[in-house]
Design an enzyme around this catalytic site. Structure first.
Site, PDB file in Angstrom:
ATOM      1  NE  ARG A  96      -3.657  -2.010   2.847  1.00  0.00           N
ATOM      2  CZ  ARG A  96      -3.491  -3.130   3.548  1.00  0.00           C
ATOM      3  NH1 ARG A  96      -2.350  -3.364   4.186  1.00  0.00           N
ATOM      4  NH2 ARG A  96      -4.474  -4.025   3.644  1.00  0.00           N
TER       5      ARG A  96
ATOM      6  CE  LYS B  61      -6.358  -0.271   4.785  1.00  0.00           C
ATOM      7  NZ  LYS B  61      -7.619  -0.474   4.065  1.00  0.00           N
TER       8      LYS B  61
ATOM      9  CG  HIS C  73      -4.317   1.091  -3.857  1.00  0.00           C
ATOM     10  ND1 HIS C  73      -3.589   0.986  -2.685  1.00  0.00           N
ATOM     11  CD2 HIS C  73      -5.385   0.274  -3.687  1.00  0.00           C
ATOM     12  CE1 HIS C  73      -4.204   0.160  -1.847  1.00  0.00           C
ATOM     13  NE2 HIS C  73      -5.286  -0.287  -2.442  1.00  0.00           N
TER      14      HIS C  73
ATOM     15  NE  ARG D 165      -2.994  -3.342  -1.246  1.00  0.00           N
ATOM     16  CZ  ARG D 165      -2.676  -4.193  -0.270  1.00  0.00           C
ATOM     17  NH1 ARG D 165      -1.437  -4.586  -0.092  1.00  0.00           N
ATOM     18  NH2 ARG D 165      -3.613  -4.671   0.537  1.00  0.00           N
TER      19      ARG D 165
ATOM     20  CG  HIS E 223      -6.680  -8.155   1.594  1.00  0.00           C
ATOM     21  ND1 HIS E 223      -6.958  -8.549   0.300  1.00  0.00           N
ATOM     22  CD2 HIS E 223      -6.450  -6.821   1.522  1.00  0.00           C
ATOM     23  CE1 HIS E 223      -6.898  -7.507  -0.505  1.00  0.00           C
ATOM     24  NE2 HIS E 223      -6.601  -6.446   0.213  1.00  0.00           N
TER      25      HIS E 223
ATOM     26  CE1 TYR F  63      -6.720  -6.708  -6.821  1.00  0.00           C
ATOM     27  CE2 TYR F  63      -6.933  -7.701  -4.661  1.00  0.00           C
ATOM     28  CZ  TYR F  63      -6.645  -6.613  -5.447  1.00  0.00           C
ATOM     29  OH  TYR F  63      -6.278  -5.426  -4.870  1.00  0.00           O
TER      30      TYR F  63
END
Length: 301
Positions: free
Chosen positions: A169, A193, A262, A265, A288, A297
């Site tokens: 990211r 995150k 992004h 990514r 994730h 995806y």
């Protein structure tokens, strides 16, 4: 007063929004448009008293709007407006409970992320492409990169290679410190995150680009700056600076279109999934928390 005309309660609700909740004229208009659908539905079904509204009818309203082609987000907004209005009627003692509570709109289709195909990525990351400043200026895409900025161009290639190689990211990239990259073991330690740390492999092209950048980094970086990627002033890059440099690089290296960090990514994830088919591995590499975020995806062609 409970048996006042339905339109009077609507007027009172809009006064409540305006005077008590201090809603903007734009928000008020948005409520008016949404609740006009409710009144049209009631008129069509001969409902002339708000006390006659049930959860079944609120659900039927949402279904009717869905059949008429109203999008999922607009139906969510409609239900939110109906819920607020019915909540007001409960507060005023007109209704004993809110018939719109718990009713959900159909799920909005998730927007597929934009990616670059393998050939586009190859063109973007070709380090020996000519730096055609004149072409950039002629197209007026973004301010041209001066030819004397060689260390910055070496840095830019290292950033692009690393983002694509490891699926980082933008926030993860700019927060990298020099010790986070292990060139010998070809790994990068990333804080994602929720402050979660993950170790991600780094490809050979990215390792070579990083080695090249680290040879030049000392000429730019302030003595006490630990950031892996620094700007011309010697300090850590901002997200906006990286976005601009990625746009400049894409414009100069002939990929065309709007390329943002992004997108690298997304391209990493879709290309890896295409070649491996291992959704769990891609989830782990991307950091994730939820597999449903990775599953998007699988819808990319």
């Amino acid at each position: 007063m409970h048996h006042a005309p339905p339109s009077l309660w609507l007027d009172k609700f809009f006064t409540h929004l305006s005077d008590e909740r201090r809603c903007s004229p734009r928000t008020l208009e948005s409520y008016r448009q949404a609740l006009s659908k409710l009144t049209a539905f009631c008129a069509h079904h001969a409902i002339d008293d708000w006390q006659a509204i049930t959860s079944h009818q609120v659900r039927a309203l949402a279904s009717a709007q869905h059949r008429m082609g109203l999008g999922a987000r607009s139906i969510q907004h409609l239900l939110s407006a109906v819920r607020s209005f019915c909540g007001y009627l409960v507060r005023e003692g007109v209704l004993s409970n809110n018939p719109a509570v718990g009713i959900r709109a159909p799920k909005a289709p998730r927007k597929l992320p934009k990616t670059l195909d393998v050939d586009q990525m190859k063109g973007l990351l070709t380090a020996d492409s000519p730096l055609d400043v004149a072409a950039v200026e002629a197209r007026q895409v973004v301010p041209a990169i001066p030819r004397d900025q060689q260390p910055l161009l070496i840095r830019d290639l290292a950033m692009l290679e690393l983002m694509y190689s490891s699926g980082l990211r933008l926030s993860e990239l700019i927060h990298l410190q020099c010790p986070d990259v292990d060139l010998e073991d070809a790994m990068v330690r990333v804080i994602g995150k929720g402050n979660k740390t993950r170790l991600v492999p780094v490809g050979s092209h990215a390792i070579a680009a990083l080695q090249h950048w680290l040879q030049h980094r000392a000429t730019l970086a302030s003595p006490d700056e630990a950031a892996l990627f620094v700007g011309a002033r010697g300090t850590r890059l901002t997200p906006r600076a990286v976005q601009l440099r990625v746009r400049q690089w894409a414009a100069t290296h002939g990929s065309g279109g709007h390329v943002h960090p992004h997108m690298l990514r997304h391209s990493f994830a879709s290309h890896l999934l295409e070649s491996s088919g291992d959704l769990r591995a891609v989830q782990e590499l991307l950091g994730h928390a939820d597999l449903s975020n990775t599953q998007i995806y699988t819808h990319l062609d």
